[in-house]
Enzyme design. Structure first.
Site, mmCIF file in Angstrom:
data_model
loop_
_atom_site.group_PDB
_atom_site.id
_atom_site.type_symbol
_atom_site.label_atom_id
_atom_site.label_comp_id
_atom_site.label_asym_id
_atom_site.label_seq_id
_atom_site.Cartn_x
_atom_site.Cartn_y
_atom_site.Cartn_z
ATOM 1 N N ASP A 1 -11.105 2.717 3.885
ATOM 2 C CA ASP A 1 -11.605 1.652 3.791
ATOM 3 C C ASP A 1 -12.839 1.637 3.526
ATOM 4 O OD1 ASP A 1 -9.530 -0.482 3.484
ATOM 5 O OD2 ASP A 1 -9.285 -0.347 5.687
ATOM 6 N N LYS B 1 0.868 -1.342 0.177
ATOM 7 C CA LYS B 1 0.142 -0.148 0.022
ATOM 8 C C LYS B 1 0.985 1.272 -0.115
ATOM 9 C CE LYS B 1 -3.851 -2.497 2.034
ATOM 10 N NZ LYS B 1 -4.456 -3.045 3.234
ATOM 11 N N GLN C 1 -4.541 -1.585 9.352
ATOM 12 C CA GLN C 1 -4.833 -2.892 8.616
ATOM 13 C C GLN C 1 -5.176 -3.952 9.711
ATOM 14 O OE1 GLN C 1 -3.320 -3.441 5.634
ATOM 15 N NE2 GLN C 1 -4.146 -5.427 6.086
#
Ligand code: NDP
Length: 288
Positions: A120, A53, A97
Site C-alpha cells: 500500500d 483485490k 484493509q
C-alpha cells in the site's frame, strides 16, 4: 472535444502488462508473487474491496492469501499475524484493509508491516522514500492517477497542478508524485481560503475530498485536465448512485480531459496494487 480518461481500459492494460511480467517472474524464480490480504471485521464495503483485490490477483497469476479476523480481534492477535506474514518468504506483499475497528491502532499496524512488503506504500519508510523522490512502493491510488495523466500528458513538466485534499493515502502522495514529475504543485484543504480561485489557475486538478460533486465548472480553467478520485454514494431520484468529488456534467464541457466516476480512478487502484505486489516480489528475490 473533451477526452474521457477511461480507467477501465487503462487499468486493464496495467493488469495485462503485470500478468505478462508475473508469468516471466514465475519462469525465472519458480514461484508466484504472494499477496496476503487481511480483513478485520465485517464492514460490507471492505469485504467488497477485499473480494475484488483477491479476484484481480488471481487474474494476473499472483497467489493471494485471505485472512479474515473477527471484529473483536485484539491488537496482539493482529500483530502476531503480521509478524508471521513478515517472516514468510512466500508472502511478498501484505495489505491490511482499512479502516480497522475503532479499538485497533491503525498506525501501529501499518508500522508493524515489513516496509519491503508494504504494497500500500503507507509505511513511514516508504512515505519518506517518496518524499525523497526515491520510492519503490508508491500508494496505489496516486500511482493510478499518474498513469492516467500520462495518457493525456506524456510530459507534465512545468504544469500547474492543484491537489484538493491532503490525506496520507491520496492527497499528500499525489502531490509528491506530481512534484517529482516537475509540476508546480499546490495542495488545498478544508482550511484553504479561495479554493475556487486557486483551482481555476491549474492545468491539472486532482480532487480527493470525499464531498459529492463539490468541484464545479467555475473552478476549472478551460482546457484543464481533471482527475476525480472521489467515490461517494448518494441518492438521486430515489436511486442509489456513485458520484465523484467533481460535478461531472458541469465540468466535462470545460475540461480538455476528465475521469468519470465510476470507471475512472477506482479500477486503477486495484491494478496498481497488483503492480506493487510484483514490484515487492522482485525487490525481495533480487535483494543482495
Ligand atoms: P480523507 O477524508 O482522508 O481526506 C479528505 C481531504 O479533503 C482532507 O484533506 C480534507 O481537508 C479535504 N476536505 C474535506 N472537505 C473539504 C472542503 N470542503 N474543502 C476543501 N477540502 C476539503 O479522504 P481520502 O483522501 O481518503 O479520500 C478522498 C476521496 O477519495 C473519498 O471520496 C474516497 O472515497 C475516495 N477514494 C477513492 C479511492 C479510489 O480508489 N478511487 C481510493 C481512496 C479514496 P482537511 O485535511 O483539512 O480535513
Amino acid at each position: 472535444m473533451t477526452v474521457l480518461i477511461n480507467g477501465k481500459l487503462i487499468s486493464q492494460q496495467v493488469i495485462d502488462e503485470t500478468a505478462k511480467e508475473v508469468s516471466t517472474f514465475v519462469e525465472d524464480f519458480g514461484l508466484a508473487p504472494g499477496l496476503a490480504v487481511v480483513l478485520v471485521g465485517e464492514d460490507p464495503a471492505s469485504q467488497v474491496y477485499v473480494r475484488n483485490k483477491v479476484k484481480r490477483a488471481e487474474e494476473v497469476g499472483i497467489r493471494s492469501l485471505e485472512y479474515k479476523l473477527p471484529a473483536t480481534s485484539s491488537q496482539e492477535t493482529l500483530d502476531d499475524l503480521i509478524q508471521k506474514l513478515n517472516a514468510d518468504s512466500t508472502v511478498h506483499g501484505i495489505l491490511v484493509q482499512l479502516p480497522l475497528p475503532d479499538h485497533l491502532n491503525e498506525e501501529a499496524v501499518l508500522l508493524a508491516i515489513d516496509p519491503a512488503k508494504d504494497v500500500d506504500g503507507f509505511h513511514p519508510l516508504n512515505v519518506g522514500a517518496l518524499a525523497c523522490g526515491d520510492a519503490s512502493l508508491v500508494p496505489c491510488t496516486p500511482m493510478g492517477c499518474m498513469i492516467m495523466l500520462a495518457h493525456v500528458h506524456p510530459d507534465l513538466s512545468g504544469k500547474q497542478a492543484v491537489v484538493i485534499g491532503r490525506s496520507n493515502i491520496v492527497g499528500k502522495p499525489m502531490a509528491a508524485l506530481l512534484l517529482q514529475a516537475n509540476c508546480t504543485v499546490t495542495v488545498v484543504h478544508s482550511r484553504t481560503k479561495n479554493i475556487e480561485s486557486i483551482c481555476s489557475q491549474a492545468d491539472i486538478v486532482v480532487a480527493a475530498i470525499g464531498r459529492p460533486e463539490m468541484v464545479k465548472a467555475s473552478w476549472i480553467k478551460p482546457g484543464a485536465t481533471v482527475i476525480d478520485v472521489g467515490i461517494n454514494a448518494i441518492e438521486r431520484d430515489g436511486k442509489r448512485k456513485l458520484v465523484g468529488d467533481v460535478d461531472f456534467a458541469d465540468v466535462e464541457p470545460v475540461a480538455s480531459a476528465i475521469t468519470p466516476v465510476p470507471g475512472g480512478v477506482g479500477p486503477m487502484t486495484i491494478a496498481c496494487l497488483m503492480k506493487n505486489t510484483l514490484q515487492a516480489a522482485k525487490n525481495q528475490v533480487l535483494k543482495p
